[in-house]
Design a protein around this motif. Structure first.
Motif: not given
Lengths: 368, 323
Positions: B70-72, B99-107, B163
């Motif tokens: 999450l932090y990169g 997490i990608r799906n539940r944040t629509m790619g934000r995280y 990714e």
């Protein structure tokens, strides 16, 4: 500030008592105190509004924060912008203090995934729904900060129920070993749905669990916003030095666990009466009045401002575009797989050529 | 350069760690000890600040990896044996893959989880599982399974550069089974692409991981009887290469699917369902599957009965070829 942190009554760190008396010098500016009061007023009113909206069928299952404003506001205000927070489903207050738009929160509880679109410059995760699973993530993010030599910390929210989970043990154990710059902020609100804190753990306190992980443990009066703020600030400093802290904030869930829950089945009204006297907003009001910061007019202004912001959020919520089937498929992978493309096409074709419509049933009171 | 699978994986890790400073390695015994299978040997010495021996806790390993991602950072976690993955499945299915799906790619949480899997190593109880189909049922996750040193290196490099969260299953029986020529430099093999190991016209035999050498041996014996067998190494089970499988079955009209895992709801079942969806009318014979039994993996004195072998693959193929 060190003196303040050392001011501990019966093992509990407290600055302002139930009568609004101040017991230690906190060095906080009047503006800071005003800000604290504002966020508490705003979050309680937002929570009350969301509860109403659930009752009117405008949003789905909702988890009110009433009673926990001081814990959430005090903790969220005590850290820096570049720090990260990992909130649970009840942390509406912490989210809005940290600049997550209220409309996002309402959208999320209205079953719209776009509510989870945290603004790019805000280092908050969306609400965690499973209990305790965020704890190892918080440790990992803090560990990454340490590896990358960043001067920031992670604030991880959890409740008393979460301390029973393996995630709690593994997350705290890793943090202790790796000396991750993280603060575990446990709001002990007395209940995990219907199970009281005494049945969750035989530990005398939750904070004492910290010592087994080689970190600091601290009990704070979770309804005292100033004490919470100072405790988290102190823990932040320690986190930067490589010592995580487990903070147990003693507070009380003054409403139901969620809108699907009926506390009358298990909760003795006596408890509620005791905790109503300790109400975080009431207490801060008494203190601010003594300090000649509070007036009835000022609080009315704050309430009006909060209501205006809430109405704005509700309006914005009503204006969002329709979701599309693409929204359900687009972000499963970085690039849609052939199989998902096929499934999406199938769904769209099906929606365009319906032969039978399901009857939509009104569901009262959410799950179960 | 001749390498076995363990060496090829080590080489891929070494090359990628050099290229991408955000990569960190973590897991039980992966540091000083170089992993219980020595797959991460020498990496701690080379990158002391990026290779971590962790506490003995699978949920914690995967959970903290998610937080790092999450932090990169790019965490590559090792789970020592697949039988010990279960406590971490909550983290994989509720978070890493979502997490990608539940944040629509934000995280995003594009972690790599390497796991030695499978039996026939005279392993202790709980050290021999292969439940890849469970992982294939998790949307948002990719599941890669190489069977040769060449593929192990190329696929692992692709996995690390992907990714998305990827589970990379290593057939531990094959770690040191054979060597082959592996290029010294970096190269990638495409995730989600099956490999046609042998072309043929009469029958397709499909498998993955440690089943591949058995399939090759069976095919040799079948071909010696005058048949022409096509062999497919699936290499990725999620997302799997339906196109290649379909094309092969359209050509041969006959399919045998081989899996080490127990039978019910194994990945072979999914392959056969896919054939039912797409290729039923091209079939000349019912599809056969050769699988483990619906039993927990036995202690090693009985493992020779539990795991499919060339004999069972040949018998299934004969049945299919009768039509």
């Amino acid at each position: 500030m060190k003196d303040s942190v050392n001011f501990v009554k019966e093992g509990i760190f407290q600055i302002i008592d139930e009568r609004g008396e101040c017991h230690a010098d906190h060095n906080l500016s009047k503006n800071k105190l005003r800000e604290m009061f504002w966020w508490m007023i705003y979050s309680r009113r937002a929570s009350e509004k969301a509860l109403k909206m659930q009752r009117q069928g405008k949003i789905g299952t909702f988890l009110p924060l009433d009673g926990q404003e001081a814990s959430q506001v005090g903790s969220a205000m005590a850290i820096n912008k570049e720090d990260w927070i990992f909130p649970t489903y009840r942390e509406m207050g912490a989210q809005i203090v940290r600049s997550v738009p209220l409309v996002n929160i309402l959208l999320y509880y209205a079953g719209d995934i776009r509510g989870n679109l945290i603004p790019k410059n805000v280092n908050n995760l969306p609400f965690y729904i499973p209990v305790g699973t965020q704890i190892p993530h918080a440790t990992g993010t803090a560990w990454a900060m340490k590896i990358q030599k960043k001067r920031s910390v992670v604030l991880c929210y959890l409740g008393d129920g979460a301390t029973s989970k393996g995630d709690f043990h593994e997350g705290l154990n890793f943090a202790g070993v790796m000396k991750s710059p993280v603060i575990f902020f446990c709001q002990n609100n007395g209940w995990a749905i219907s199970v009281p804190r005494e049945k969750q753990t035989a530990s005398r306190t939750i904070a004492q669990k910290a010592f087994a992980y080689g970190m600091e443990g601290l009990i704070v009066d979770g309804n005292d916003v100033i004490a919470v703020y100072l405790a988290v600030q102190h823990a932040r400093k320690r986190a930067m030095e490589g010592v995580p802290t487990l903070i147990e904030a003693l507070t009380y869930r003054m409403k139901m666990h969620s809108t699907a829950d009926d506390p009358k089945r298990y909760e003795d009204n006596k408890n509620l009466k005791i905790w109503e006297k300790k109400d975080p907003i009431k207490r801060m009001r008494l203190y601010l009045k003594k300090e000649k910061i509070w007036t009835r007019g000022w609080e009315k202004t704050l309430e009006k401002k909060a209501d205006r912001l809430i109405e704005d959020a509700v309006k914005k919520m009503g204006k969002v575009s329709q979701l599309t089937p693409e929204d359900m498929f687009n972000s499963i992978y970085s690039k849609m797989t052939p199989k998902l493309t096929e499934e999406l096409e199938y769904l769209k074709e099906n929606l365009a050529n319906r032969e039978v419509e399901e009857e939509t049933q009104e569901i009262k009171g959410g799950f179960p | 350069m001749k390498m076995n699978i363990a060496e090829a994986i080590n080489d891929a890790l070494k090359l990628e760690m050099k290229k991408n400073k955000n990569i960190v390695l973590l897991g039980e015994d992966v540091g000083v000890n170089g992993g219980v299978f020595r797959v991460t040997d020498g990496l701690k010495k080379k990158y002391p600040d990026r290779v971590f021996d962790t506490p003995l806790a699978e949920l914690g390993i995967v959970g903290t990896s998610i937080g790092m991602a999450l932090y990169g950072l790019k965490p590559i976690a090792e789970i020592q044996f697949m039988g010990f993955l279960w406590p971490a499945l909550d983290q994989i299915s509720n978070h890493a893959s979502r997490i990608r799906n539940r944040t629509m790619g934000r995280y995003t949480s594009n972690i790599v989880i390497r796991i030695p899997y499978g039996g026939e190593i005279r392993g202790l109880e709980h050290h021999t599982e292969s439940f890849e189909s469970v992982l294939s049922h998790i949307p948002g996750l990719k599941v890669v399974i190489p069977s040769t040193p060449y593929d192990a290196k190329g696929l692992l490099i692709s996995t690390i550069r992907d990714e998305n969260p990827v589970v990379f299953l290593e057939p531990k029986k094959l770690y040191r089974a054979f060597k082959e020529e592996v290029p010294k430099n970096s190269y990638t093999e495409e995730i989600g692409k099956a490999k046609i190991v042998n072309e043929g016209d009469d029958l397709t035999i499909l498998g993955w991981g440690a089943m591949m050498p058995k399939i090759k041996k069976a095919a040799e014996l079948i071909n010696a009887k005058g048949f022409s067998t096509e062999i497919i190494d699936l290499r990725t089970i999620s997302p799997y290469d339906e196109k290649t499988v379909n094309a092969s079955v359209e050509k041969t009209g006959r399919l045998v699917v081989v899996q080490e895992a127990s039978r019910t709801c194994g990945f072979a079942s999914e392959i056969i369902a896919g054939i039912n969806d797409n290729e039923l009318l091209h079939l000349k014979a019912p599809v056969a599957r050769v699988t483990g039994f619906d039993i927990p993996f036995p202690l090693y004195k009985m493992e020779k009965w539990a795991v499919p072998d060339a004999d069972r693959i040949i018998k299934a193929s004969k049945e299919v070829l009768k039509w």
